[in-house]
Design an enzyme around this catalytic site. Structure first.
Site, PDB file in Angstrom:
ATOM      1  N   TYR A  69       0.821  -1.213   0.000  1.00 53.17           N
ATOM      2  CA  TYR A  69       0.000   0.000   0.000  1.00 53.17           C
ATOM      3  C   TYR A  69       0.852   1.259   0.000  1.00 53.17           C
ATOM      4  CZ  TYR A  69      -4.416  -2.404   0.234  1.00 53.17           C
ATOM      5  OH  TYR A  69      -5.507  -3.168  -0.085  1.00 53.17           O
ATOM      6  N   ARG A  72       1.794   1.879  -3.509  1.00 52.10           N
ATOM      7  CA  ARG A  72       0.675   2.448  -4.260  1.00 52.10           C
ATOM      8  C   ARG A  72       0.477   3.920  -3.911  1.00 52.10           C
ATOM      9  NH1 ARG A  72      -4.496  -0.459  -3.431  1.00 52.10           N
ATOM     10  NH2 ARG A  72      -5.137   0.894  -5.120  1.00 52.10           N
ATOM     11  N   GLN A 103     -15.108   5.297  -7.560  1.00 52.79           N
ATOM     12  CA  GLN A 103     -14.610   4.007  -7.082  1.00 52.79           C
ATOM     13  C   GLN A 103     -13.113   4.084  -6.803  1.00 52.79           C
ATOM     14  OE1 GLN A 103     -15.629   0.741  -9.674  1.00 52.79           O
ATOM     15  NE2 GLN A 103     -17.639   1.575 -10.075  1.00 52.79           N
ATOM     16  N   ASN A 104     -12.478   5.182  -7.209  1.00 52.37           N
ATOM     17  CA  ASN A 104     -11.032   5.317  -7.084  1.00 52.37           C
ATOM     18  C   ASN A 104     -10.623   5.652  -5.655  1.00 52.37           C
ATOM     19  OD1 ASN A 104     -10.993   4.849  -9.801  1.00 52.37           O
ATOM     20  ND2 ASN A 104     -10.825   6.991 -10.360  1.00 52.37           N
ATOM     21  N   VAL A 105      -9.468   5.146  -5.269  1.00 50.82           N
ATOM     22  CA  VAL A 105      -8.961   5.376  -3.923  1.00 50.82           C
ATOM     23  C   VAL A 105      -7.862   6.436  -3.888  1.00 50.82           C
ATOM     24  CG1 VAL A 105      -9.592   3.073  -3.103  1.00 50.82           C
ATOM     25  CG2 VAL A 105      -7.323   3.436  -4.088  1.00 50.82           C
ATOM     26  N   HIS A 121     -14.791   3.013  -2.209  1.00 50.33           N
ATOM     27  CA  HIS A 121     -13.806   2.050  -1.728  1.00 50.33           C
ATOM     28  C   HIS A 121     -12.785   2.669  -0.779  1.00 50.33           C
ATOM     29  CE1 HIS A 121     -15.533  -0.768  -4.480  1.00 50.33           C
ATOM     30  NE2 HIS A 121     -15.216  -0.039  -5.534  1.00 50.33           N
ATOM     31  N   CYS A 129      -8.265   0.419  10.374  1.00 53.16           N
ATOM     32  CA  CYS A 129      -8.122  -0.936  10.888  1.00 53.16           C
ATOM     33  C   CYS A 129      -9.373  -1.737  10.518  1.00 53.16           C
ATOM     34  CB  CYS A 129      -7.937  -0.898  12.400  1.00 53.16           C
ATOM     35  SG  CYS A 129      -7.886  -2.548  13.148  1.00 53.16           S
ATOM     36  N   CYS A 132     -11.126  -2.833  14.122  1.00 60.05           N
ATOM     37  CA  CYS A 132     -11.772  -1.877  15.031  1.00 60.05           C
ATOM     38  C   CYS A 132     -12.235  -0.601  14.329  1.00 60.05           C
ATOM     39  CB  CYS A 132     -10.837  -1.515  16.172  1.00 60.05           C
ATOM     40  SG  CYS A 132      -9.396  -0.558  15.643  1.00 60.05           S
TER      41      CYS A 132
END
Length: 143
Positions: A69, A72, A103-105, A121, A129, A132
């Protein structure tokens, strides 16, 4: 889109008061952000999602998942908004009640000037997390 179809789209947009713009992976692909499912360049063509994008994968190897991640995030920071992102922001600037759903992060809509996109998303820059739901702060490695 060209000719009559483009003219009709412009006419409909000009008449709109509360348009909704819905974007997906193709929007950011033009900026160099890899998609997930493209047959040649998609992330899932090169990586197994079960090893990188599940709570079980994170429990098994948190450093691998977090590092993937981070990679990315770093790639998205280098990307720049393209004409599509800027067009969406321009629509929203002219019609403030425009709703942008993506929908893109990535954060390319915001960097182009769009405000408060609805993120289906989540965001690469706001990890949470999975157990939690508390936010986690990714390292800031700059632009």
């Amino acid at each position: 889109m060209t000719g009559p179809a483009l003219a009709e789209a412009a006419r409909l947009l000009a008449a709109a008061t509360r348009p909704v713009v819905f974007t997906g992976a193709g929007m950011s692909a033009e900026s160099g952000v890899p998609t997930f499912r493209d047959a040649r360049t998609g992330l899932w063509e090169r990586y197994d999602p079960r090893e990188l994008a599940t709570p079980a994968a994170f429990r098994a190897d948190p450093a691998l998942v977090w590092g993937w991640y981070e990679g990315r995030r770093h790639g998205v920071r280098r990307a720049v908004p393209n004409p599509g992102h800027r067009a969406v922001a321009a629509i929203q600037a002219r019609l403030p009640e425009t709703v942008v759903i993506t929908q893109n992060v990535d954060d390319l809509h915001e960097r182009a000037g769009a405000t408060a996109p609805v993120r289906l998303h989540g965001s690469l820059f706001a990890p949470r997390c999975s157990a939690c739901d508390h936010p986690a702060t990714p390292p800031d490695d700059g632009p």
